[in-house]
Design a protein around this motif. Structure first.
Motif, PDB file in Angstrom:
ATOM      1  N   LEU A  38      32.828  59.661  69.868  1.00  0.00           N
ATOM      2  CA  LEU A  38      33.405  60.625  70.804  1.00  0.00           C
ATOM      3  C   LEU A  38      34.476  59.974  71.681  1.00  0.00           C
ATOM      4  N   SER A  39      34.267  58.707  72.019  1.00  0.00           N
ATOM      5  CA  SER A  39      35.296  58.011  72.791  1.00  0.00           C
ATOM      6  C   SER A  39      36.598  57.934  72.000  1.00  0.00           C
ATOM      7  N   GLY A  40      36.477  57.637  70.686  1.00  0.00           N
ATOM      8  CA  GLY A  40      37.680  57.617  69.846  1.00  0.00           C
ATOM      9  C   GLY A  40      38.339  58.979  69.771  1.00  0.00           C
ATOM     10  N   LEU A  41      37.513  60.024  69.649  1.00  0.00           N
ATOM     11  CA  LEU A  41      38.071  61.374  69.573  1.00  0.00           C
ATOM     12  C   LEU A  41      38.737  61.755  70.885  1.00  0.00           C
ATOM     13  N   LEU A  42      38.065  61.480  72.016  1.00  0.00           N
ATOM     14  CA  LEU A  42      38.658  61.797  73.307  1.00  0.00           C
ATOM     15  C   LEU A  42      39.936  60.997  73.540  1.00  0.00           C
TER      16      LEU A  42
END
Length: 538
Positions: A38-42
């Motif tokens: 999710l950090s990569g997506l955000l």
């Protein structure tokens, strides 16, 4: 038999040890992978938003610069075209015959007709004297009429002047309709006539068909419109649309948000009459070199969806790249988290087995390991050793306690909430029962004969307040329902759960009462014998 209470070692079915799970609620590995993914997506979304904002500003700036360039180019082109026409009529005004005011009208009319034949877009040319009277004109149109109130005359006496598009007015009956069946729009061009003494003695005026300017503008804008879909509108100094889409021609623009763009010269997305909003920019245009000449305005607009199409495509590529990067991060973080969480999972499985009392072996710890996992492993090992030592001590204490309870000759009974939870062998023997389970859960007063149970209940209520009551004698229910005389010592305490645990020490006093009865009988017999001997002696 050892009737000391329920079996405390009864254990429910052992569950399976902790296994790897995809659920973030049950797996550190899954949580770690999810957070990283999710950090990569955000991060990708944040970067795409920043890029979109930056590109939107760049596109707006590019449109503004394009409108400035287009306005400058259009202004120069139209200015050159109008200058050429003004030069033509200026040459007429500079002719000696015109400047002297002595020329033959027919000759002057011929000169005007020659200019008109060279420039077909000039629909009417005329020489007007100082009083505003038309001396000569092409086609003799409006000759001898006084037009001193016309703006081209008033301004033309001062300097070369370019008007704004207007209806043909007095020429309406002499000009053909345009392709759409409407009267043509004309724009006035006028220059002063200066005599040899420097006096202004009249003006030369030319009416230019505005359709030629629109055709020139259309020719200049067609490549830009075909390549990017941009449309341009040319506003007169009075704010009227002179060139642009048919729906806006000849009208004042009433578009919300447009005045701010016209005054601030900053592009913006506004909604016109069409359903789709347009990215709009504006720039000033001067058709004459003089700074006092009225300023026209070029409005450049482009459908927002088309203007920001590269932006949408870039955003889509960023999102696709973000999703792919997220999947990649998820895979990598799942693998990394697996390597990190493997010792934790091993310790979790060990802890689960410890919870169910299994004999376990802790995973080895590297000699120089000082991280949290090594500390947790050492702490679990030490905790297991301490617990096993305590359990062993408790087991030894329980064994000694059971042996003490079961070997004592007196009965021991315990109860919680007035229900029997413990009875030893001596107590069972007094009641004639073989199994302790037959008494578990029954009221404590049921151990005693019915006629004395009221007194037992009084004692139990007293134990709610006191730790110890005075010893008393009563009758226990024996084998075959026979009453057994007993002596009872009762005490109570409060356990960790806040409940009162009551105990009774019960001693069978049947033999003691028999001996006492025999002693009483012997004493009575002895007293009778003494009395009899006394009587005999007397």
């Amino acid at each position: 038999m050892t009737p000391t209470g329920p079996d405390p070692q009864h254990r429910p079915a052992e569950p399976q040890a902790a296994q790897p799970s995809w659920s973030p609620a049950r797996s550190v590995r899954a949580r770690f992978a999810l957070v990283i993914g999710l950090s990569g997506l955000l991060f990708a979304l944040g970067v795409s938003v920043l890029i979109e904002i930056n590109q939107r500003e760049q596109l707006s700036t590019a449109l503004r610069e394009a409108s400035l360039r287009e306005a400058q180019f259009l202004g120069q082109t139209l200015s050159l075209s109008l200058k050429e026409r003004i030069l033509q009529i200026r040459q007429v005004a500079a002719m000696p015959e015109v400047a002297s005011g002595m020329a033959d009208p027919g000759k002057l009319r011929l000169a005007l007709e020659q200019v008109r034949s060279q420039h077909s877009e000039l629909v009417w040319l005329a020489i007007v004297d100082a009083q505003g009277k038309v001396e000569v004109a092409t086609g003799t149109l409006l000759e001898a009429q006084v037009l001193s109130s016309q703006p081209w005359y008033v301004e033309g006496l001062k300097a070369a002047w370019v008007g704004v598009p207007h209806p043909p007015g007095p020429l309406a009956n002499h000009l053909a309709m345009d392709a759409e069946g409407k009267p043509p729009k004309l724009i006035d061009l006028s220059v002063p006539i200066i005599d040899y003494e420097g006096r202004t003695i009249g003006v030369v005026v030319a009416m230019l068909d505005w359709a030629s300017i629109r055709d020139l503008h259309s020719t200049l804008m067609r490549p830009l419109q075909e390549s990017s879909g941009q449309e341009s509108l040319l506003l007169s100094p009075l704010g009227e649309v002179t060139i642009g889409p048919e729906a806006y021609l000849g009208r004042q623009l009433d578009v919300p948000g447009l005045p701010a763009i016209l005054t601030g010269s900053q592009p913006g997305v506004i909604r016109w009459r069409e359903e789709e909003p347009y990215l709009t920019a504006a720039a000033g245009v001067r058709l004459m070199d003089s700074p006092d000449s009225p300023q026209w305005t070029l409005v450049l607009r482009q459908q927002a969806s088309r203007a920001f199409l590269p932006l949408a495509q870039a955003r889509q590529r960023m999102l696709v790249g973000g999703v792919l990067a997220t999947l990649f991060f998820l895979g990598v973080s799942w693998w990394v988290a697996g390597r990190i969480a493997r010792p934790l999972r091993t310790l979790a499985n060990t802890a689960v087995r410890l919870r169910h009392g299994d004999q376990v072996e802790f995973p080895p710890v590297a000699p120089h390991a000082r991280d949290e996992i090594a500390q947790l492993s050492v702490a679990l090992r030490e905790m297991d050793a301490a617990m096993r030592s305590q359990l062993q001590q408790l087991h030894s204490s329980a064994t000694r306690f059971r042996a003490l309870i079961d070997t004592t000759p007196d009965g021991i009974v315990a109860c919680r909430a007035e229900a029997i939870t413990l009875i030893n062998r001596a107590g069972l023997s007094m009641t004639g029962e073989r199994e302790a389970a037959s008494w578990f859960g029954k009221p404590l007063v049921s151990l005693f004969m019915p006629e004395v149970r009221g007194g037992i209940e009084v004692v139990l209520r007293e134990l709610e307040r006191e730790h110890l009551v005075s010893p008393f004698e009563t009758r226990l229910v024996g084998a075959a329902g026979q009453g057994v005389p007993v002596e009872v010592i009762a005490w109570a305490y409060t356990d960790d759960d806040g409940q009162r645990v009551k105990h009774m020490h019960i001693r069978d006093i049947t033999e003691r009462q028999r001996v006492a009865a025999e002693l009483d009988e012997h004493r009575l017999n002895l007293e009778a014998q003494i009395s009899h001997r006394t009587q005999e002696l007397q």
